[in-house]
Design a protein around this motif. Structure first.
Motif, mmCIF file in Angstrom:
data_model
loop_
_atom_site.group_PDB
_atom_site.id
_atom_site.type_symbol
_atom_site.label_atom_id
_atom_site.label_comp_id
_atom_site.label_asym_id
_atom_site.label_seq_id
_atom_site.Cartn_x
_atom_site.Cartn_y
_atom_site.Cartn_z
ATOM 1 N N SER A 289 43.389 26.601 32.625
ATOM 2 C CA SER A 289 43.860 26.703 34.001
ATOM 3 C C SER A 289 43.371 27.987 34.662
ATOM 4 N N VAL A 290 43.360 29.110 33.916
ATOM 5 C CA VAL A 290 42.864 30.374 34.484
ATOM 6 C C VAL A 290 41.401 30.237 34.873
ATOM 7 N N SER A 291 40.617 29.592 34.011
ATOM 8 C CA SER A 291 39.200 29.378 34.318
ATOM 9 C C SER A 291 39.032 28.527 35.568
ATOM 10 N N ASP A 295 37.164 29.349 39.199
ATOM 11 C CA ASP A 295 36.153 28.463 39.770
ATOM 12 C C ASP A 295 36.543 28.047 41.190
ATOM 13 N N SER A 296 37.814 27.756 41.394
ATOM 14 C CA SER A 296 38.286 27.356 42.723
ATOM 15 C C SER A 296 38.105 28.483 43.729
ATOM 16 N N MET A 297 38.408 29.709 43.318
ATOM 17 C CA MET A 297 38.239 30.852 44.218
ATOM 18 C C MET A 297 36.765 31.083 44.540
ATOM 19 N N LEU A 316 42.543 38.232 46.553
ATOM 20 C CA LEU A 316 42.765 39.420 45.714
ATOM 21 C C LEU A 316 44.057 39.276 44.909
ATOM 22 N N ASP A 317 45.107 38.744 45.542
ATOM 23 C CA ASP A 317 46.377 38.526 44.836
ATOM 24 C C ASP A 317 46.201 37.543 43.679
ATOM 25 N N VAL A 318 45.495 36.443 43.944
ATOM 26 C CA VAL A 318 45.276 35.432 42.901
ATOM 27 C C VAL A 318 44.417 36.008 41.776
ATOM 28 N N ALA A 319 43.386 36.782 42.145
ATOM 29 C CA ALA A 319 42.515 37.393 41.134
ATOM 30 C C ALA A 319 43.303 38.349 40.248
ATOM 31 N N ASN A 320 44.152 39.169 40.870
ATOM 32 C CA ASN A 320 44.980 40.106 40.099
ATOM 33 C C ASN A 320 45.918 39.362 39.163
ATOM 34 N N TYR A 321 46.496 38.260 39.646
ATOM 35 C CA TYR A 321 47.407 37.470 38.820
ATOM 36 C C TYR A 321 46.663 36.839 37.642
ATOM 37 N N SER A 338 33.492 35.013 35.475
ATOM 38 C CA SER A 338 32.923 34.690 36.787
ATOM 39 C C SER A 338 33.753 35.194 37.964
ATOM 40 N N ILE A 339 34.819 35.952 37.665
ATOM 41 C CA ILE A 339 35.661 36.446 38.754
ATOM 42 C C ILE A 339 34.904 37.419 39.655
ATOM 43 N N VAL A 340 33.837 38.019 39.112
ATOM 44 C CA VAL A 340 33.030 38.965 39.882
ATOM 45 C C VAL A 340 32.412 38.281 41.097
ATOM 46 N N THR A 341 32.101 36.988 40.986
ATOM 47 C CA THR A 341 31.498 36.259 42.108
ATOM 48 C C THR A 341 32.407 36.278 43.324
ATOM 49 N N SER A 342 33.699 36.021 43.104
ATOM 50 C CA SER A 342 34.660 36.051 44.215
ATOM 51 C C SER A 342 34.798 37.454 44.779
#
Length: 350
Positions: A289-291, A295-297, A316-321, A338-342
């Motif tokens: 689910s985290v992955s 991907d959704s972001m 940013l809130d979702v990424a931090n969570y 892949s969070i760096v892409t967002s």
């Protein structure tokens, strides 16, 4: 086991497709199934999260014209210990006359309806709505001449209007990311260097995508200083070509969309990101689910100029969570890679 989709071809937003897994076996039961399709940037857009039922149905977006409208669907099969296998199945999905174009009124109406909270009865409703909305918003005007991108050693146009994708592979060197600049092989670089003896490697000026859609002028800037310069040749990585758009088109990268159209897409992306935040708050947290959250972001933030301040803060809130959950539960760091892409997209939007 097997994985199939029925029908194998249909129309975007109008045809419901059935996902079905059959005859999967494992000693660690029960099995769970997650269904998705590959986005324009090849992330997995989940349409049914992990569940013991081996079938599902969903509307699908059109496949890329450069691949004969092929859309790849994916089934992830998990056992009770979360060991998994992934299989894929291709379908052909076409855009009908009434659902083609990312700014088409029928498409925008569909997006608004799919993101209406009153229509959501489950987490999967939100997943499907946000996934297909992001995909539709990211569809670009790719009406380029045949072989235009391959002649430049670039991948086909996908997410940036009238612009080729990245260089074909690491064997080629050129402007990073989506661009119409030529990508050169190392052999070609050596040959051109011998001919010209110095940079630039070409006497042809860089071009702006779509000639700025006739709503602006093409200008050259220094990559290092950002200053406007008089000339910029293909193969010169120290400068870039970009549009200076006319009033009323200043919010669009290539001057293709009016400011009003960009504002409409900003509002739609804000709804998408709010939907992502909603299903993140409802889903059980695991590595899968985290992955999928990340991907959704990445899909929702594909075009930074279509992001306003509030959704940037939400992402940013979702990424931090996501980072917090992954760290506290000891999830594999690859789920966050892949969070760096967002975050790069947010930096461009600010």
């Amino acid at each position: 086991g097997s994985f199939s989709i029925s029908p194998t071809f249909g129309k975007q937003l109008l045809q419901s497709f059935s996902f079905l897994c059959n005859d999967w076996v494992d000693q660690n039961l029960p099995l769970s199934y997650q269904f998705s399709y590959l986005s324009l940037v090849e992330t997995q857009d989940v349409v049914r999260s992990m569940y013991i039922v081996s079938y599902a149905s969903a509307l699908l977006p059109a496949g890329s014209k450069s691949s004969n409208n092929t859309l790849w669907t994916v089934a992830d099969v998990y056992d009770s210990l979360f060991a998994n296998t992934t299989t894929s199945f291709s379908v052909q999905v076409y855009a009908s006359k009434t659902t083609s174009g990312s700014n088409n009124s029928a498409v925008n109406s569909f997006i608004s309806k799919s993101l209406n909270p009153s229509k959501w009865t489950s987490v999967d409703d939100i997943l499907q709505g946000t996934a297909i909305a992001s995909y539709l918003l990211n569809q670009a005007n790719c009406s380029l001449p045949s072989n235009y991108c391959t002649s430049r050693n670039r991948k086909p146009c996908a997410t940036t209007s009238l612009t080729c994708g990245p260089c074909l592979s690491s064997a080629f060197v050129g402007t990073a990311g989506d661009s119409n600049d030529h990508c050169y092989s190392l052999e070609e670089l050596k040959a051109r260097a011998q001919v010209y003896n110095t940079l630039p490697l070409s006497t042809k000026s860089k071009e702006c995508a779509g000639n700025c859609s006739s709503h602006g002028v093409c200008a050259y800037t220094s990559v290092k200083s950002g200053a406007v310069i008089g000339q910029c040749y293909e193969g010169d990585l120290s400068c870039s070509a970009s549009c200076i758009c006319s009033p009323g088109y200043t919010l669009s990268n290539n001057c293709e969309l009016s400011d009003a159209e960009v504002e409409q897409k900003r509002n739609l992306r804000e709804q998408v990101i709010a939907g992502i935040q909603q299903y993140v708050s409802l889903q059980d947290a695991n590595e899968q689910s985290v992955s999928s959250w990340i991907d959704s972001m990445n899909d929702a933030t594909q075009n930074p100029n279509e992001l306003s301040e509030h959704p940037v803060c939400t992402v940013l809130d979702v990424a931090n969570y996501a980072v917090k959950v992954a760290t506290e539960n000891g999830f594999d760091s690859s789920s966050l890679s892949s969070i760096v892409t967002s975050l790069d997209a947010l930096a461009s939007a600010v």
